[in-house]
Write a protein that holds these residues in place. Structure first.
Motif, PDB file in Angstrom:
ATOM      1  N   CYS A  24       0.831  -1.204   0.000  1.00 47.37           N
ATOM      2  CA  CYS A  24       0.000   0.000   0.000  1.00 47.37           C
ATOM      3  C   CYS A  24       0.866   1.255   0.000  1.00 47.37           C
ATOM      4  O   CYS A  24       0.615   2.192  -0.772  1.00 47.37           O
ATOM      5  CB  CYS A  24      -0.923   0.025   1.219  1.00 47.37           C
ATOM      6  SG  CYS A  24      -2.282  -1.140   1.156  1.00 47.37           S
ATOM      7  N   LEU A  52       1.723   4.613   6.403  1.00 52.02           N
ATOM      8  CA  LEU A  52       0.572   4.396   5.530  1.00 52.02           C
ATOM      9  C   LEU A  52      -0.547   5.381   5.858  1.00 52.02           C
ATOM     10  O   LEU A  52      -1.170   5.944   4.954  1.00 52.02           O
ATOM     11  CB  LEU A  52       0.073   2.952   5.636  1.00 52.02           C
ATOM     12  CG  LEU A  52      -1.158   2.617   4.795  1.00 52.02           C
ATOM     13  CD1 LEU A  52      -0.948   2.965   3.317  1.00 52.02           C
ATOM     14  CD2 LEU A  52      -1.501   1.134   4.958  1.00 52.02           C
ATOM     15  N   MET A  68      -8.863   3.643   5.098  1.00 52.66           N
ATOM     16  CA  MET A  68      -7.536   3.049   5.237  1.00 52.66           C
ATOM     17  C   MET A  68      -6.968   3.300   6.629  1.00 52.66           C
ATOM     18  O   MET A  68      -6.391   2.406   7.246  1.00 52.66           O
ATOM     19  CB  MET A  68      -6.586   3.564   4.161  1.00 52.66           C
ATOM     20  CG  MET A  68      -5.262   2.873   4.261  1.00 52.66           C
ATOM     21  SD  MET A  68      -4.291   2.541   2.792  1.00 52.66           S
ATOM     22  CE  MET A  68      -5.311   2.057   1.497  1.00 52.66           C
ATOM     23  N   PHE A 136      -7.377  -3.960   2.630  1.00 56.59           N
ATOM     24  CA  PHE A 136      -6.362  -3.082   2.061  1.00 56.59           C
ATOM     25  C   PHE A 136      -6.242  -3.320   0.553  1.00 56.59           C
ATOM     26  O   PHE A 136      -6.159  -2.375  -0.229  1.00 56.59           O
ATOM     27  CB  PHE A 136      -5.000  -3.301   2.727  1.00 56.59           C
ATOM     28  CG  PHE A 136      -4.873  -2.680   4.092  1.00 56.59           C
ATOM     29  CD1 PHE A 136      -4.956  -1.303   4.260  1.00 56.59           C
ATOM     30  CD2 PHE A 136      -4.635  -3.466   5.199  1.00 56.59           C
ATOM     31  CE1 PHE A 136      -4.817  -0.722   5.517  1.00 56.59           C
ATOM     32  CE2 PHE A 136      -4.487  -2.901   6.461  1.00 56.59           C
ATOM     33  CZ  PHE A 136      -4.586  -1.524   6.623  1.00 56.59           C
ATOM     34  N   LEU A 140      -6.864  -0.640  -2.684  1.00 57.52           N
ATOM     35  CA  LEU A 140      -5.921  -0.427  -3.788  1.00 57.52           C
ATOM     36  C   LEU A 140      -6.548  -0.782  -5.125  1.00 57.52           C
ATOM     37  O   LEU A 140      -6.346  -0.083  -6.119  1.00 57.52           O
ATOM     38  CB  LEU A 140      -4.648  -1.256  -3.579  1.00 57.52           C
ATOM     39  CG  LEU A 140      -3.697  -0.825  -2.473  1.00 57.52           C
ATOM     40  CD1 LEU A 140      -2.486  -1.742  -2.438  1.00 57.52           C
ATOM     41  CD2 LEU A 140      -3.282   0.628  -2.632  1.00 57.52           C
TER      42      LEU A 140
END
Length: 166
Positions: A24, A52, A68, A136, A140
């Motif tokens: 990520c 992140l 996220m 996750f 993406l």
């Protein structure tokens, strides 16, 4: 034996989560993942999650960034459970699918609290970790930064998708 398998599941699912967090970060930075891995491998997992969260806040639309960041926070909570399970001292319980975890701290202090856990309870934590990893990947994928059929393919540098502040 069931306990050892469940504990092993925690180790594997957490390793996959760590890899996904690194992926990520590299994808949001627009960096080739294999180029980023030497950097990620030298970062503690909390630092990876913090990175992140920061990059998500800078590069993602607010709703995706919020999702996220929430996943990162949930993973950090699960990380505490993961640590207790993987680094605990286990004694066999009444059957092969139940064990007792001795709680101890630095300097040799052992608490009287010795919780029992079943292999199923540990497997459920592993499942939650796996679901976070998949979450996750889905973020993406929605952003066009992950192809499940070719996960190592670099999609190119993402544009700055964040709305400009007022």
């Amino acid at each position: 034996m069931k306990m050892y398998c469940a504990i092993g599941m925690i180790a594997v699912s957490w390793a996959q989560l760590e890899d996904m967090v690194s992926l990520c970060i590299s994808r949001l930075l627009g960096t080739d993942h294999t180029t980023f891995l030497p950097i990620a491998s030298n970062m503690q997992i909390k630092a990876r999650f913090d990175a992140l969260k920061t990059v998500a806040g800078l590069r993602l639309p607010p709703d995706e960034a919020k999702t996220m960041i929430a996943r990162c926070d949930e993973a950090l909570e699960l990380g505490r459970e993961r640590n207790k399970i993987l680094h605990g001292s286990w004694l066999q319980g009444e059957s092969d699918d139940v064990a007792i975890r001795l709680n101890y701290r630095a300097h040799g202090r052992v608490s009287a609290d010795a919780p029992m856990m079943s292999a199923r309870e540990i497997a459920e934590i592993s499942d939650r970790i796996t679901m976070l990893t998949e979450g996750f990947a889905q973020i993406l994928q929605r952003l066009g930064l992950f192809d499940p059929k070719d996960p190592m393919r670099s999609p190119g540098k993402p544009s700055d998708r964040r709305a400009t502040p007022n």
